[in-house]
Design an enzyme around this catalytic site. Structure first.
Site, PDB file in Angstrom:
ATOM      1  N   HIS A   1       0.829  -1.214   0.000  1.00 32.94           N
ATOM      2  CA  HIS A   1       0.000   0.000   0.000  1.00 32.94           C
ATOM      3  C   HIS A   1       0.862   1.262   0.000  1.00 32.94           C
ATOM      4  CE1 HIS A   1      -3.305  -2.608   2.102  1.00 32.94           C
ATOM      5  NE2 HIS A   1      -3.070  -2.976   0.852  1.00 32.94           N
TER       6      HIS A   1
ATOM      7  N   HIS B   1      -9.435  -2.070  -4.825  1.00 33.07           N
ATOM      8  CA  HIS B   1      -8.306  -2.343  -3.927  1.00 33.07           C
ATOM      9  C   HIS B   1      -7.339  -3.350  -4.552  1.00 33.07           C
ATOM     10  CE1 HIS B   1      -5.943  -2.562  -0.312  1.00 33.07           C
ATOM     11  NE2 HIS B   1      -5.881  -3.868  -0.528  1.00 33.07           N
TER      12      HIS B   1
ATOM     13  N   ASP C   1      -3.364  -2.858  -5.013  1.00 30.16           N
ATOM     14  CA  ASP C   1      -2.348  -3.841  -4.634  1.00 30.16           C
ATOM     15  C   ASP C   1      -1.399  -4.120  -5.792  1.00 30.16           C
ATOM     16  OD1 ASP C   1      -3.025  -4.311  -1.979  1.00 30.16           O
ATOM     17  OD2 ASP C   1      -4.218  -6.099  -2.412  1.00 30.16           O
TER      18      ASP C   1
ATOM     19  N   HIS D   1      -1.262 -11.219  -4.771  1.00 28.51           N
ATOM     20  CA  HIS D   1       0.151 -10.850  -4.649  1.00 28.51           C
ATOM     21  C   HIS D   1       1.075 -11.896  -5.287  1.00 28.51           C
ATOM     22  CE1 HIS D   1      -1.022  -7.577  -2.079  1.00 28.51           C
ATOM     23  NE2 HIS D   1      -1.586  -8.400  -1.224  1.00 28.51           N
TER      24      HIS D   1
END
Length: 297
Positions: A83, A240, A244, A267
């Site tokens: 972030h 969001h 990321d 991720h």
């Protein structure tokens, strides 16, 4: 075409503190100015017995299960960096030293907005060196079952993402944005991380998510959003995920001129795409806009 021709750092330190979402540890952070071409370097000030500098790079990423973790050769790590990394790259900050006194970045409110606000207060200053962009020349893709991430050529930075969840609180969502500093501030910066209540309870049972709460995440139970204030945007979840991805890509050490597309990715898939790009040097090149200006004159 990106407007930022020269590198930037901070005018002064950006100081903040908070709990880590997984460790629950209270950590103090100071993001400080750094010289040209130094990139983003994390420094664990609580580690005194070995090398405590953890430079950001694609190779430095060691874990991606619940966030992006980087580690140096001495085994010193910093977790949940994505972030802040998203805020740094989209505010055009090339060089900074991030000092912290614990193993995990504070989660703050679960978005990039608090980082944008503290970086704004610190201010930015230009540096006497051209910014290097990573220009995507050919399509690079990483596929894992139904999960996929792709980088393809574009004359600007674009981010597209698609998610699908059985919960009707989320469902299928897609976002597709041309991304610069103003678009990031307007479209993505305030979008929070999210999780399902049963997952949070499981993570706590194995010693994780100790700092997680509805103060720093959107929590879903079945088809209900538990946060009393609800969502900041109807499609906050997919936004969001795009946030990321922007942070995960900045481990490459330079902003991207190209289009990113993620489908059901996280991720881990993002970092595998980063590694696929690094392994294919013919698919990209460094480019400075100083060259473009010189050719235009």
């Amino acid at each position: 075409m990106p407007a930022s021709v020269f590198q930037q750092t901070l005018q002064g330190p950006a100081i903040f503190a908070g709990v880590g979402v997984h460790t629950g540890a209270y950590t103090r952070v100071s993001v400080r100015p750094a010289p040209v071409n130094s990139g983003i370097v994390f420094v664990r000030t609580d580690v005194l017995d070995r090398d405590n500098r953890v430079p950001v790079s694609g190779d430095a990423v060691t874990k991606t299960q619940l966030g992006t973790v980087i580690e140096n050769a001495a085994g010193v790590s910093v977790s949940t960096i994505e972030h802040l990394m998203a805020a740094l790259v989209m505010l055009n900050i090339d060089n900074a030293t991030v000092e912290l006194d614990g193993p995990e970045m504070p989660i703050m409110d679960g978005s990039s907005l608090p980082f944008v606000q503290v970086l704004d207060r610190a201010g930015r200053r230009g540096q006497d060196a051209p910014r290097r962009y990573i220009e995507i020349l050919d399509v690079i893709e990483y596929v894992d079952g139904d999960k996929r991430a792709t980088l393809s050529p574009s004359d600007r930075f674009e981010v597209a993402f698609e998610i699908a969840f059985a919960s009707t609180a989320i469902g299928r969502q897609r976002v597709d944005l041309a991304m610069d500093e103003q678009a990031f501030r307007r479209e993505l910066a305030d979008c929070r991380t999210f999780g399902f209540l049963h997952e949070v309870e499981y993570l706590r049972s194995i010693g994780l998510a100790r700092g997680g709460s509805m103060e720093n995440a959107v929590v879903i139970e079945g088809d209900r959003i538990l946060n009393p204030e609800g969502l900041r945007r109807p499609d906050e979840f997919v936004r969001h995920k795009a946030l990321d991805a922007i942070g995960d890509l900045y481990v490459l050490g330079a902003p991207i001129l190209g289009r990113f597309e993620g489908v059901l990715a996280g991720h881990g898939v993002n970092n595998m795409l980063v590694r696929a790009l690094m392994a294919n040097p013919q698919a990209w090149r460094y480019r400075t806009l100083v060259q473009d200006l010189a050719e235009a004159v």
